[in-house]
Every structure is written in C-alpha cells, then in structure tokens.
Design a protein around this motif. Structure first.
Motif, PDB file in Angstrom:
ATOM      1  N   LYS A  86       0.886  -1.197   0.064  1.00  0.00           N
ATOM      2  CA  LYS A  86      -0.002  -0.056   0.117  1.00  0.00           C
ATOM      3  C   LYS A  86       0.926   1.304  -0.022  1.00  0.00           C
ATOM      4  O   LYS A  86       0.284   2.307   0.083  1.00  0.00           O
ATOM      5  CB  LYS A  86      -1.020   0.229   1.399  1.00  0.00           C
ATOM      6  CG  LYS A  86      -1.955  -1.066   1.113  1.00  0.00           C
ATOM      7  CD  LYS A  86      -2.830  -1.076   2.347  1.00  0.00           C
ATOM      8  CE  LYS A  86      -4.006  -2.098   2.269  1.00  0.00           C
ATOM      9  NZ  LYS A  86      -4.847  -2.146   3.511  1.00  0.00           N
ATOM     10  N   GLY A  87       1.896   1.032  -0.085  1.00  0.00           N
ATOM     11  CA  GLY A  87       3.110   2.286  -0.345  1.00  0.00           C
ATOM     12  C   GLY A  87       3.717   2.702   1.088  1.00  0.00           C
ATOM     13  O   GLY A  87       4.354   3.739   1.199  1.00  0.00           O
ATOM     14  N   ASN A  88       3.811   1.796   2.044  1.00  0.00           N
ATOM     15  CA  ASN A  88       4.661   2.007   3.168  1.00  0.00           C
ATOM     16  C   ASN A  88       6.291   1.755   2.984  1.00  0.00           C
ATOM     17  O   ASN A  88       6.556   0.551   3.049  1.00  0.00           O
ATOM     18  CB  ASN A  88       3.849   1.390   4.494  1.00  0.00           C
ATOM     19  CG  ASN A  88       4.760   1.756   5.915  1.00  0.00           C
ATOM     20  OD1 ASN A  88       5.793   2.025   5.960  1.00  0.00           O
ATOM     21  ND2 ASN A  88       4.197   1.907   6.815  1.00  0.00           N
ATOM     22  N   GLY A  89       7.020   2.491   2.864  1.00  0.00           N
ATOM     23  CA  GLY A  89       8.503   2.184   2.556  1.00  0.00           C
ATOM     24  C   GLY A  89       9.212   1.522   3.576  1.00  0.00           C
ATOM     25  O   GLY A  89      10.072   0.827   3.418  1.00  0.00           O
ATOM     26  N   SER A  90       8.820   2.150   4.728  1.00  0.00           N
ATOM     27  CA  SER A  90       9.425   1.479   5.998  1.00  0.00           C
ATOM     28  C   SER A  90       9.171   0.031   6.181  1.00  0.00           C
ATOM     29  O   SER A  90      10.033  -0.795   6.628  1.00  0.00           O
ATOM     30  CB  SER A  90       8.983   2.145   7.195  1.00  0.00           C
ATOM     31  OG  SER A  90       9.377   3.773   7.299  1.00  0.00           O
TER      32      SER A  90
ATOM     33  N   TYR B 190      12.039  -6.450  -2.045  1.00  0.00           N
ATOM     34  CA  TYR B 190      11.458  -5.398  -1.117  1.00  0.00           C
ATOM     35  C   TYR B 190      12.313  -4.051  -0.890  1.00  0.00           C
ATOM     36  O   TYR B 190      11.821  -2.925  -0.456  1.00  0.00           O
ATOM     37  CB  TYR B 190      11.455  -6.205   0.073  1.00  0.00           C
ATOM     38  CG  TYR B 190       9.955  -7.073   0.200  1.00  0.00           C
ATOM     39  CD1 TYR B 190       8.705  -6.426   0.030  1.00  0.00           C
ATOM     40  CD2 TYR B 190       9.978  -8.383   0.026  1.00  0.00           C
ATOM     41  CE1 TYR B 190       7.589  -7.300  -0.146  1.00  0.00           C
ATOM     42  CE2 TYR B 190       9.000  -9.100  -0.265  1.00  0.00           C
ATOM     43  CZ  TYR B 190       7.678  -8.669  -0.178  1.00  0.00           C
ATOM     44  OH  TYR B 190       6.594  -9.311  -0.391  1.00  0.00           O
ATOM     45  N   PHE B 191      13.562  -4.226  -0.998  1.00  0.00           N
ATOM     46  CA  PHE B 191      14.485  -3.121  -0.945  1.00  0.00           C
ATOM     47  C   PHE B 191      14.354  -2.154  -2.018  1.00  0.00           C
ATOM     48  O   PHE B 191      14.262  -0.844  -1.761  1.00  0.00           O
ATOM     49  CB  PHE B 191      15.914  -3.440  -0.520  1.00  0.00           C
ATOM     50  CG  PHE B 191      16.467  -3.986   0.753  1.00  0.00           C
ATOM     51  CD1 PHE B 191      15.721  -3.564   1.952  1.00  0.00           C
ATOM     52  CD2 PHE B 191      17.213  -5.045   0.867  1.00  0.00           C
ATOM     53  CE1 PHE B 191      16.220  -4.054   2.966  1.00  0.00           C
ATOM     54  CE2 PHE B 191      17.620  -5.763   1.886  1.00  0.00           C
ATOM     55  CZ  PHE B 191      16.975  -5.225   3.287  1.00  0.00           C
ATOM     56  N   THR B 192      14.153  -2.578  -3.131  1.00  0.00           N
ATOM     57  CA  THR B 192      13.864  -1.740  -4.318  1.00  0.00           C
ATOM     58  C   THR B 192      12.557  -1.158  -4.000  1.00  0.00           C
ATOM     59  O   THR B 192      12.335   0.150  -4.472  1.00  0.00           O
ATOM     60  CB  THR B 192      13.643  -2.597  -5.619  1.00  0.00           C
ATOM     61  OG1 THR B 192      15.182  -3.292  -5.692  1.00  0.00           O
ATOM     62  CG2 THR B 192      13.759  -1.968  -7.066  1.00  0.00           C
ATOM     63  N   LYS B 193      11.574  -1.686  -3.918  1.00  0.00           N
ATOM     64  CA  LYS B 193      10.357  -0.835  -3.633  1.00  0.00           C
ATOM     65  C   LYS B 193      10.257  -0.261  -2.504  1.00  0.00           C
ATOM     66  O   LYS B 193       9.797   1.136  -2.561  1.00  0.00           O
ATOM     67  CB  LYS B 193       9.281  -2.136  -3.083  1.00  0.00           C
ATOM     68  CG  LYS B 193       7.530  -1.545  -3.090  1.00  0.00           C
ATOM     69  CD  LYS B 193       6.684  -2.496  -3.107  1.00  0.00           C
ATOM     70  CE  LYS B 193       5.392  -1.980  -2.964  1.00  0.00           C
ATOM     71  NZ  LYS B 193       4.952  -1.369  -4.195  1.00  0.00           N
TER      72      LYS B 193
ATOM     73  N   GLY C 156      10.868   5.918  -1.279  1.00  0.00           N
ATOM     74  CA  GLY C 156      11.615   6.957  -0.441  1.00  0.00           C
ATOM     75  C   GLY C 156      12.165   6.605   0.754  1.00  0.00           C
ATOM     76  O   GLY C 156      12.766   7.490   1.466  1.00  0.00           O
ATOM     77  N   ASP C 157      12.374   5.333   1.092  1.00  0.00           N
ATOM     78  CA  ASP C 157      12.796   4.975   2.128  1.00  0.00           C
ATOM     79  C   ASP C 157      14.502   5.085   2.179  1.00  0.00           C
ATOM     80  O   ASP C 157      14.953   4.084   1.443  1.00  0.00           O
ATOM     81  CB  ASP C 157      12.447   3.543   2.915  1.00  0.00           C
ATOM     82  CG  ASP C 157      12.814   3.070   4.073  1.00  0.00           C
ATOM     83  OD1 ASP C 157      12.501   3.858   5.038  1.00  0.00           O
ATOM     84  OD2 ASP C 157      13.841   2.229   4.036  1.00  0.00           O
ATOM     85  N   ALA C 158      15.093   5.718   2.994  1.00  0.00           N
ATOM     86  CA  ALA C 158      16.558   5.818   2.687  1.00  0.00           C
ATOM     87  C   ALA C 158      17.387   4.609   3.255  1.00  0.00           C
ATOM     88  O   ALA C 158      18.168   4.134   2.580  1.00  0.00           O
ATOM     89  CB  ALA C 158      17.098   7.205   3.548  1.00  0.00           C
ATOM     90  N   PHE C 159      16.801   3.768   4.214  1.00  0.00           N
ATOM     91  CA  PHE C 159      17.371   2.722   4.625  1.00  0.00           C
ATOM     92  C   PHE C 159      17.353   1.490   3.441  1.00  0.00           C
ATOM     93  O   PHE C 159      18.234   0.760   3.298  1.00  0.00           O
ATOM     94  CB  PHE C 159      16.770   2.167   5.828  1.00  0.00           C
ATOM     95  CG  PHE C 159      17.118   3.117   7.042  1.00  0.00           C
ATOM     96  CD1 PHE C 159      18.226   3.278   7.720  1.00  0.00           C
ATOM     97  CD2 PHE C 159      16.031   3.723   7.695  1.00  0.00           C
ATOM     98  CE1 PHE C 159      18.439   3.985   8.737  1.00  0.00           C
ATOM     99  CE2 PHE C 159      16.358   4.637   8.777  1.00  0.00           C
ATOM    100  CZ  PHE C 159      17.540   4.907   9.235  1.00  0.00           C
TER     101      PHE C 159
END
Length: 83
Positions: free
Chosen positions: A34-38, A63-66, A71-74
């Motif tokens: 649903k778009g939660n990068g964390s 999953y890291f790519t997504k 916008g998740d820097a980690f």
C-alpha cells in the motif's frame, strides 16, 4: 557503517513497536504493497537475514527496491550495499 546504523534503527524500531503491537508479517507485506516504504525495508531485512521467512537475498532485493522507490533511505542504502 550505514548498514550498521540501519540495523540498529531496525532493532530499536522493532523493539519499540513490539512493545505496543507485534508486527505480523502478512500485515507488513500488505502495508508495503500500500506504499509504506518503512515496512518494505523491514520485510527486506527479514528476508536478507532470515529472520522469520527463510533467508532469500533476491526477495530481499525486491522489497528493498520497492522501499527505495517509495523514498525509504534505509532501503536505498541497503540495496546499494547488496549490489
């Protein structure tokens, strides 16, 4: 160094949120979709280290790519270190 900081953040985040509510893997996947990068980062880390699901670097990269795209820097940093 960035990976170590990301891992420390993950541990602190999981520890803090575990006190409030245990994270369900399926719920985390749904949140990622649903778009939660964390959450994408957390799932990627679980696959990367075999914490929960069986270790699978290729799934971790997905999953890291997504997460990075969201916008998740980690996620971006970890993905860079895996490639």
């Amino acid at each position: 160094m960035k990976t170590l900081l990301a891992l420390a953040f993950l541990i602190l985040t999981v520890s803090a949120s575990s006190a409030a509510k245990e994270i369900d893997f399926d719920e985390a996947v749904a949140a990622c979709e649903k778009g939660n990068g964390s959450m994408c980062f957390m799932i990627g880390a679980m696959y990367k280290d075999g914490l929960g699901p069986e270790k699978d670097i290729e799934k971790a990269k997905v999953y890291f790519t997504k997460g990075c795209e969201l916008g998740d820097a980690f996620s971006c940093g970890t993905l860079k270190n895996l490639n």
